[in-house]
Write a protein that holds these residues in place. Structure first.
Motif, PDB file in Angstrom:
ATOM      1  N   UNK A  54       0.965  -1.231  -0.036  1.00  0.00           N
ATOM      2  CA  UNK A  54      -0.010  -0.214   0.059  1.00  0.00           C
ATOM      3  C   UNK A  54       1.084   1.111   0.160  1.00  0.00           C
ATOM      4  N   UNK A  55       2.007   1.201   0.760  1.00  0.00           N
ATOM      5  CA  UNK A  55       2.669   2.284   0.742  1.00  0.00           C
ATOM      6  C   UNK A  55       3.486   2.742  -0.624  1.00  0.00           C
ATOM      7  N   UNK A  56       3.875   1.452  -1.451  1.00  0.00           N
ATOM      8  CA  UNK A  56       4.278   1.807  -2.510  1.00  0.00           C
ATOM      9  C   UNK A  56       3.223   2.192  -3.521  1.00  0.00           C
ATOM     10  N   UNK A  57       2.138   1.670  -3.434  1.00  0.00           N
ATOM     11  CA  UNK A  57       1.191   2.209  -4.496  1.00  0.00           C
ATOM     12  C   UNK A  57       0.726   3.449  -4.209  1.00  0.00           C
ATOM     13  N   UNK A  58       0.649   3.988  -2.910  1.00  0.00           N
ATOM     14  CA  UNK A  58       0.533   5.382  -2.668  1.00  0.00           C
ATOM     15  C   UNK A  58       1.637   6.257  -3.372  1.00  0.00           C
ATOM     16  N   UNK A  59       2.732   5.807  -3.243  1.00  0.00           N
ATOM     17  CA  UNK A  59       4.136   6.599  -3.932  1.00  0.00           C
ATOM     18  C   UNK A  59       3.605   6.524  -5.303  1.00  0.00           C
ATOM     19  N   UNK A 720      -4.655   7.201   1.138  1.00  0.00           N
ATOM     20  CA  UNK A 720      -4.011   7.662   2.188  1.00  0.00           C
ATOM     21  C   UNK A 720      -4.680   7.816   3.498  1.00  0.00           C
ATOM     22  N   UNK A 721      -5.782   8.204   3.427  1.00  0.00           N
ATOM     23  CA  UNK A 721      -6.823   8.459   4.475  1.00  0.00           C
ATOM     24  C   UNK A 721      -6.872   7.192   5.227  1.00  0.00           C
ATOM     25  N   UNK A 722      -7.280   5.896   4.432  1.00  0.00           N
ATOM     26  CA  UNK A 722      -7.675   4.764   4.863  1.00  0.00           C
ATOM     27  C   UNK A 722      -6.333   4.042   5.670  1.00  0.00           C
ATOM     28  N   UNK A 723      -5.367   4.234   4.920  1.00  0.00           N
ATOM     29  CA  UNK A 723      -4.139   3.827   5.711  1.00  0.00           C
ATOM     30  C   UNK A 723      -3.795   4.377   7.034  1.00  0.00           C
ATOM     31  N   UNK A 724      -3.900   5.743   7.273  1.00  0.00           N
ATOM     32  CA  UNK A 724      -3.706   6.434   8.344  1.00  0.00           C
ATOM     33  C   UNK A 724      -4.731   5.937   9.574  1.00  0.00           C
ATOM     34  N   UNK A 725      -5.766   5.507   9.169  1.00  0.00           N
ATOM     35  CA  UNK A 725      -6.527   5.062  10.194  1.00  0.00           C
ATOM     36  C   UNK A 725      -6.180   3.725  10.596  1.00  0.00           C
TER      37      UNK A 725
END
Length: 740
Positions: A54-59, A720-725
């Motif tokens: 998910x981090x890499x997809x966000x990047x 990004x919002x979902x990952x933060x939660x």
């Protein structure tokens, strides 16, 4: 291709998300913990991998969003998609005379242009369509319909291109482009139309000063998104270093002359170069046979030389007179000759009826006046004043008689009868003259009586000719002989008016004091040869099929001091008599596009057809209108032949006429390549941005890249919002280290 490539510099910002990603990663603390093995068993390794993914997809989303945003500002363009069958190419090919200019290698410029046309044809995709527009003296299509490019069609069209000849003239390239734009093929709005100009950049043909035409081209191309216009880049136009000269014109006073008589011809030679020429040779030819030669003629730089030469033509029939200029190292030889068509004939017999006994001081006999107009003169025998006058030699052979001798005269021996002044006519002469006109000949009737009503013999003659409606006339008389009535030219379509205009004659200086005015003219085919400014008939030509009747409503004031009348009367008399007796073409030397008239044929049989052969070998059947054959299809300079004509005896004639070469094509001044491209792109007059025009016919992807960038930013924000939660809300990160 990008419309605003400067924004591509922004792609350097793509590294920002990557840098931020690595710079903002939290560092973990390492703590020793003895129960590490039990913790590892309880942790789901798949959950950790998903977190990293998910981090890499966000990047990746952030990076792509920035890339698409920058591309939307740069406005990428792609060509609109057309299948090969939807592509139509128009090759506008310059075949004007200037393309015959030889380069330093001795090869005519046209061969380079021809090869460029063949290269363009070879590069077109199969199943597309092509048309070739010839831009020469006459702008015309090489083929009437668009040609689908199958292998066989491509090969056959290439063969035609290789054999196409060059015209001895030229027309406006802007006119050619407008014709190409105005001649779309079927379903052309659904096709990509590409107009390709292949030209030698000779300045005269481009006519850059024609702002209206070039603006019309600009608007037409701008309004049609599927049309593009381009200029083929050729090597720099050959700048001649030789002695560029030309025979600009060749003229003579009359184009019908008597066999064996001498005729004066005038030629204008021009030196376009900046060098003085000392060794030019001028050769005069008749039917390709040399008759006179002038050696070592001197031509001054950038100047003209007028030459006059008297030539004697011994053979009868149509003759071609040529003035040829020979100059060494001339890059363009096609304009070093000028041609003139003349007709040489035995003297044409004309009968003149003149009963004049006494004349006022300062005047001449009507018959003398007429013969002078024919190119000769009459003189009386001082020892026998009653004897008919004798005449000098001209193309016409006049015979003067009294009206009482008309009945015993064989009219069939003459081609026209002119009744200049008659006291009366014998009764038997009315039928005699009617039969004469019915045989295809001409009758010229001068209503010179000025005592009011017409004499009874004139009224009777008009009735016998079925022209009785013309016998009702009123006499117009100038109240003050010092202020006579003036004359005015006829319409510009008249050969007679053209002949008068060519001599720059001032008709307003001509004087008439009395004029018979017709009350009504009901003949649609009548032609005013001369008139007063308020429209009164002075000389009227009326077809009396198959012959012709000429009515002259006054005596035209035969005073020897009235020179403008004589100057005006001369071309009218000559042209009209040729029409009455010549049974041939009206003018033998035409300007490009001028109307050709073949009047007053000896027979009006509908089966008669006149065939004209043009300089390029093509033939055309002349159209018939009101007893005349006409055509305006005379654009190609050169020699034309007409077959099917008959003389007065019914014998078939073959006549030749010439269409003159335009002078502009001899001037080889080149148009700058940049100026030509500006005209093509529409930026020459500031009406269009040439850079924008270069991208015409392409689709812009800016809006799509902007939409994609927006969508990526939206997805990135949600992710990004979902990952933060899902993450622990800790201020730091702890890394556990096992203890053994």
């Amino acid at each position: 291709m990008f419309l605003s490539p400067i924004f591509l510099i922004g792609l350097l910002a793509v590294g920002l998300p990557v840098a931020i990603h690595f710079l903002t990663r939290q560092k973990s603390k390492v703590l020793a913990w003895g129960a590490m093995d039990f913790l590892k068993k309880s942790i789901n390794s798949a959950s950790s991998r998903r977190q990293r993914l998910r981090d890499r997809l966000l990047l990746l989303l952030r990076t792509l969003a920035i890339i698409f945003l920058i591309l939307s500002f740069a406005q990428p363009l792609i060509s609109k998609f057309f299948t090969d069958s939807q592509l139509e190419t128009v090759l506008i090919w310059d075949i004007s005379m200037s393309t015959l200019t030889k380069g330093q290698d001795g090869v005519p410029r046209q061969e380079q242009i021809r090869q460029a046309v063949l290269d363009q044809l070879e590069g077109l995709p199969d199943h597309s369509t092509v048309r070739v527009l010839l831009a020469g003296a006459e702008i015309r299509w090489l083929k009437d319909e668009p040609l689908a490019l199958t292998p066989n069609n491509r090969e056959s069209l290439a063969r035609v291109i290789k054999t196409q000849q060059v015209d001895l003239g030229g027309d406006s390239i802007a006119k050619a482009i407008l014709l190409a734009l105005a001649s779309p093929s079927e379903n052309s709005e659904k096709k990509k139309r590409n107009l390709v100009v292949i030209h030698d950049l000779q300045e005269g043909s481009w006519q850059a000063e024609e702002k209206d035409r070039w603006s019309a081209i600009d608007k037409r191309v701008s309004d049609a998104p599927n049309i593009s216009l381009q200029l083929v880049d050729l090597e720099e136009f050959f700048v001649h270093r030789g002695s560029q000269t030309a025979v600009v014109s060749l003229e003579t006073n009359r184009d019908t002359i008597a066999t064996g008589s001498k005729q004066r011809f005038r030629a204008i030679l021009r030196n376009y170069s900046e060098d003085r020429i000392y060794d030019a040779n001028v050769i005069w030819l008749i039917n390709d046979r040399e008759v006179e030669r002038l050696d070592f003629v001197e031509l001054h730089p950038e100047s003209e030389l007028n030459l006059e030469q008297f030539l004697s033509i011994e053979d009868s029939g149509s003759q071609i007179v040529e003035c040829r200029l020979e100059v060494a190292n001339d890059p363009l030889l096609a304009d070093n000759s000028a041609f003139l068509a003349v007709s040489s004939t035995t003297q044409l017999p004309i009968l003149i009826v003149d009963d004049t006994q006494r004349i006022e001081k300062g005047q001449i006999l009507p018959s003398q006046f007429i013969v002078a107009s024919m190119g000769g003169h009459l003189s009386r025998n001082p020892k026998d004043k009653k004897a008919p006058p004798t005449q000098s030699r001209s193309v016409f052979k006049p015979r003067v008689i009294r009206s009482k001798d008309l009945v015993k005269t064989q009219l069939d021996d003459h081609l026209a009868v002119i009744i200049a002044n008659a006291d009366s006519l014998p009764p038997a002469s009315y039928k005699q003259l009617k039969d004469f006109v019915a045989s295809g000949r001409g009758l010229w009737l001068m209503m010179s009586q000025s005592d009011g009503a017409l004499p009874s013999w004139i009224t009777q003659l008009l009735k016998s000719l079925d022209l009785d409606s013309l016998s009702q006339t009123t006499l117009l008389e100038s109240p003050d002989k010092k202020k006579p009535m003036r004359l005015a030219a006829t319409s510009t379509n008249s050969d007679y008016a053209n002949a008068i205009a060519a001599k720059n004659l001032d008709l307003s200086r001509a004087k008439i004091t009395k004029l018979h005015q017709l009350s009504e003219v009901n003949f649609l085919d009548n032609e005013k040869l001369l008139q007063t400014p308020d429209g009164h008939h002075v000389i009227l030509s009326i077809p009396a099929e198959p012959g012709r009747v000429i009515l002259q409503m006054c005596d035209l004031n035969r005073s020897s001091t009235n020179l403008p009348i004589l100057q005006t009367f001369v071309p009218i008399m000559r042209e009209t008599l040729r029409e009455c007796v010549g049974h041939g073409i009206s003018i033998k030397n035409l300007d490009p596009g001028q109307l050709l008239r073949v009047p007053n044929l000896n027979s009006l049989d509908d089966q008669i057809a006149l065939i004209i052969t043009r300089p390029d070998g093509s033939t055309e059947q002349l159209k018939r209108l009101s007893g005349e054959f006409q055509t305006a299809n005379t654009f190609l300079p050169g020699r034309y032949t007409i077959r099917g004509l008959q003389d007065a005896d019914g014998k078939e004639l073959t006549q030749i006429f010439i269409v003159k070469r335009p002078e502009d094509e001899s001037n080889l001044i080149a148009l700058a390549d940049t100026k030509a491209k500006q005209l093509i792109s529409g930026s020459f007059y500031g009406s269009k941005n040439s850079e924008l025009e270069e991208h015409k016919g392409k689709w812009s992807l800016a809006i799509w890249f902007a939409i994609l960038a927006g969508l990526l930013f939206l997805v990135e924000a949600i992710l990004a919002h979902r990952l933060a939660k899902s993450r622990l809300s800790t201020s730091g990160r702890i890394e556990l280290k096992p203890v053994y």
